[in-house]
Design a protein around this motif. Structure first.
Motif, mmCIF file in Angstrom:
data_model
loop_
_atom_site.group_PDB
_atom_site.id
_atom_site.type_symbol
_atom_site.label_atom_id
_atom_site.label_comp_id
_atom_site.label_asym_id
_atom_site.label_seq_id
_atom_site.Cartn_x
_atom_site.Cartn_y
_atom_site.Cartn_z
ATOM 1 N N THR A 178 0.819 -1.212 0.000
ATOM 2 C CA THR A 178 0.000 0.000 0.000
ATOM 3 C C THR A 178 0.851 1.260 0.000
ATOM 4 O OG1 THR A 178 -0.197 0.137 2.422
ATOM 5 C CG2 THR A 178 -1.834 -1.199 1.270
ATOM 6 N N MET A 179 2.028 1.213 0.639
ATOM 7 C CA MET A 179 2.891 2.397 0.723
ATOM 8 C C MET A 179 4.340 2.077 0.381
ATOM 9 S SD MET A 179 1.516 4.521 4.050
ATOM 10 C CE MET A 179 2.052 3.269 5.229
ATOM 11 N N ALA A 180 4.576 1.008 -0.368
ATOM 12 C CA ALA A 180 5.947 0.601 -0.653
ATOM 13 C C ALA A 180 5.972 -0.260 -1.903
ATOM 14 C CB ALA A 180 6.531 -0.179 0.524
ATOM 15 N N ASN A 181 7.169 -0.406 -2.443
ATOM 16 C CA ASN A 181 7.387 -1.365 -3.520
ATOM 17 C C ASN A 181 7.966 -2.641 -2.936
ATOM 18 O OD1 ASN A 181 8.092 1.502 -5.264
ATOM 19 N ND2 ASN A 181 6.685 0.015 -6.169
ATOM 20 N N VAL A 182 7.856 -3.726 -3.697
ATOM 21 C CA VAL A 182 8.262 -5.035 -3.190
ATOM 22 C C VAL A 182 9.300 -5.657 -4.110
ATOM 23 C CG1 VAL A 182 6.336 -6.196 -4.356
ATOM 24 C CG2 VAL A 182 7.427 -7.294 -2.395
ATOM 25 N N PHE A 183 10.274 -6.318 -3.495
ATOM 26 C CA PHE A 183 11.301 -7.071 -4.203
ATOM 27 C C PHE A 183 11.320 -8.493 -3.663
ATOM 28 C CE2 PHE A 183 12.573 -2.812 -5.095
ATOM 29 C CZ PHE A 183 13.291 -2.844 -6.277
ATOM 30 N N ALA A 184 11.478 -9.454 -4.552
ATOM 31 C CA ALA A 184 11.631 -10.854 -4.188
ATOM 32 C C ALA A 184 12.959 -11.355 -4.738
ATOM 33 C CB ALA A 184 10.480 -11.681 -4.758
ATOM 34 N N VAL A 185 13.641 -12.196 -3.981
ATOM 35 C CA VAL A 185 14.869 -12.835 -4.468
ATOM 36 C C VAL A 185 14.513 -14.288 -4.755
ATOM 37 C CG1 VAL A 185 17.264 -13.408 -3.984
ATOM 38 C CG2 VAL A 185 16.294 -11.263 -3.118
ATOM 39 N N PRO A 190 17.231 -11.016 -7.857
ATOM 40 C CA PRO A 190 16.201 -10.093 -7.382
ATOM 41 C C PRO A 190 15.181 -9.806 -8.491
ATOM 42 C CG PRO A 190 18.408 -9.250 -6.934
ATOM 43 C CD PRO A 190 18.563 -10.375 -7.898
ATOM 44 N N VAL A 191 13.919 -9.772 -8.100
ATOM 45 C CA VAL A 191 12.815 -9.525 -9.026
ATOM 46 C C VAL A 191 11.893 -8.486 -8.400
ATOM 47 C CG1 VAL A 191 10.831 -10.538 -10.227
ATOM 48 C CG2 VAL A 191 12.920 -11.899 -9.899
ATOM 49 N N THR A 192 11.403 -7.560 -9.201
ATOM 50 C CA THR A 192 10.390 -6.621 -8.745
ATOM 51 C C THR A 192 9.299 -6.548 -9.800
ATOM 52 O OG1 THR A 192 10.052 -4.462 -7.687
ATOM 53 C CG2 THR A 192 11.325 -4.475 -9.723
ATOM 54 N N PRO A 193 8.036 -6.402 -9.377
ATOM 55 C CA PRO A 193 6.949 -6.415 -10.355
ATOM 56 C C PRO A 193 7.028 -5.277 -11.360
ATOM 57 C CG PRO A 193 6.101 -6.776 -8.142
ATOM 58 C CD PRO A 193 7.537 -6.377 -7.985
ATOM 59 N N SER A 194 6.629 -5.566 -12.583
ATOM 60 C CA SER A 194 6.452 -4.526 -13.583
ATOM 61 C C SER A 194 5.322 -3.615 -13.141
ATOM 62 C CB SER A 194 6.107 -5.151 -14.936
ATOM 63 O OG SER A 194 5.664 -4.156 -15.837
ATOM 64 N N ARG A 227 7.236 -18.353 -2.894
ATOM 65 C CA ARG A 227 8.324 -19.339 -2.918
ATOM 66 C C ARG A 227 9.702 -18.674 -2.921
ATOM 67 N NH1 ARG A 227 4.991 -21.621 -7.076
ATOM 68 N NH2 ARG A 227 6.480 -20.878 -8.661
ATOM 69 N N ALA A 228 9.750 -17.355 -2.793
ATOM 70 C CA ALA A 228 11.014 -16.620 -2.872
ATOM 71 C C ALA A 228 11.940 -16.959 -1.710
ATOM 72 C CB ALA A 228 10.742 -15.122 -2.904
ATOM 73 N N ASP A 229 13.239 -16.745 -1.937
ATOM 74 C CA ASP A 229 14.235 -16.948 -0.884
ATOM 75 C C ASP A 229 14.159 -15.843 0.165
ATOM 76 O OD1 ASP A 229 15.276 -19.116 -2.434
ATOM 77 O OD2 ASP A 229 16.357 -17.650 -3.660
ATOM 78 N N GLU A 230 13.893 -14.624 -0.282
ATOM 79 C CA GLU A 230 13.735 -13.494 0.633
ATOM 80 C C GLU A 230 12.870 -12.430 -0.042
ATOM 81 O OE1 GLU A 230 16.948 -10.480 1.085
ATOM 82 O OE2 GLU A 230 18.255 -11.951 0.070
#
Length: 274
Positions: A178-185, A190-194, A227-230
């Protein structure tokens, strides 16, 4: 709460009831962290504001004017959150923009929220929101004034143990918090949504993308994220926060989040705000 505010460069806290920002959400805003008189991500804020002005065809004040007014409202505050709001200004009734816009600007300084170093160390807990973000590529990425989707999403919980809500789009793809962007490893990458369809392209997100060129920007399904590592969140005010849990799925702070926290401190943000 102490709030220091300038409206069109003059002390005050009122705008016209006919302002299009109030009537239609016709405007943009930036939320800037100022530490010891410095705004470490200022250039990124100004770049995003300029992109928003270009896409919405709203003439913007000069960045030096905004910087001067930012310094004026911050004054001697050691740490502040400065909100810069630019609207299209007063216009006739109806959706059609006026032929000549006279933008209004509001620059306000608020005390920095009390930090919680435990969140930076241990991570935050997320829930998956029921609300789905609508898709509108013409507005995607912009920090425009219409935040009703975020308001409704944030109203979904009152549990203080839940720190953020994960937002999906109408197709079920991960967009942001809601107030941030998200990153998954995922598999070490590292991946972040388009954000080509919806969501806000945060300046902290931009800093991560510039710092880690290997980040993949792509569609990300909720099942893959879980399923991400972090996982970690990025915010210009809250910094880099590891994710401890999404619902029942538990995560541990990982090396990528820790590396970005070190980078964040190197920019001039104190540890407790990272």
């Amino acid at each position: 709460m102490t709030v220091r505010m300038l409206v069109d460069g003059r002390p005050g806290d009122t705008v016209s009831a006919q302002d299009r920002g109030l009537s239609y959400g016709d405007g943009l805003f930036e939320t800037v962290s100022v530490i010891g008189g410095r705004a470490p991500l200022w250039s990124r804020h100004m770049a995003r504001l300029a992109e928003g002005g270009r896409r919405l065809a709203i003439p913007l004040p000069d960045s030096e004017v905004l910087a001067k007014e930012m310094r004026a409202v911050v004054g001697d505050m050691a740490a502040a959150v400065v909100r810069i709001t630019v609207t299209r200004g007063v216009g006739p009734r109806g959706y059609a923009p006026p032929a000549v816009s006279m933008p209004a600007r509001i620059v306000a300084a608020f005390p920095m929220p009390a930090p919680d170093p435990h969140l930076a160390r241990d991570g935050v807990c997320l829930r998956v929101c029921s609300l789905r973000l609508s898709e509108q590529p013409a507005l995607a990425g912009l920090k425009h004034l219409n935040r009703l989707e975020q308001v409704l999403a944030r109203a979904e919980w009152v549990d203080p143990a839940i720190h953020e809500g994960l937002l999906l789009d109408v197709a079920g793809r991960v967009a942001c918090a809601t107030m941030a962007n998200v990153f998954a490893v995922i598999g070490g990458i590292p991946v972040t949504p388009s954000l080509a369809r919806c969501g806000v392209a945060g300046v902290a997100r931009a800093e991560v993308l510039a710092t880690i060129p290997a980040v993949q920007v792509r569609d990300l399904a909720l099942e893959e994220l879980l399923r991400a590592d972090e996982l970690f969140l990025t915010s210009s005010v809250r910094g880099i926060l590891p994710v401890q849990a999404v619902g029942d799925r538990v995560f541990a702070p990982g090396p990528v989040a820790r590396a970005m926290q070190r980078h964040w401190r190197g920019l001039g943000f104190p540890l407790e705000l990272a």
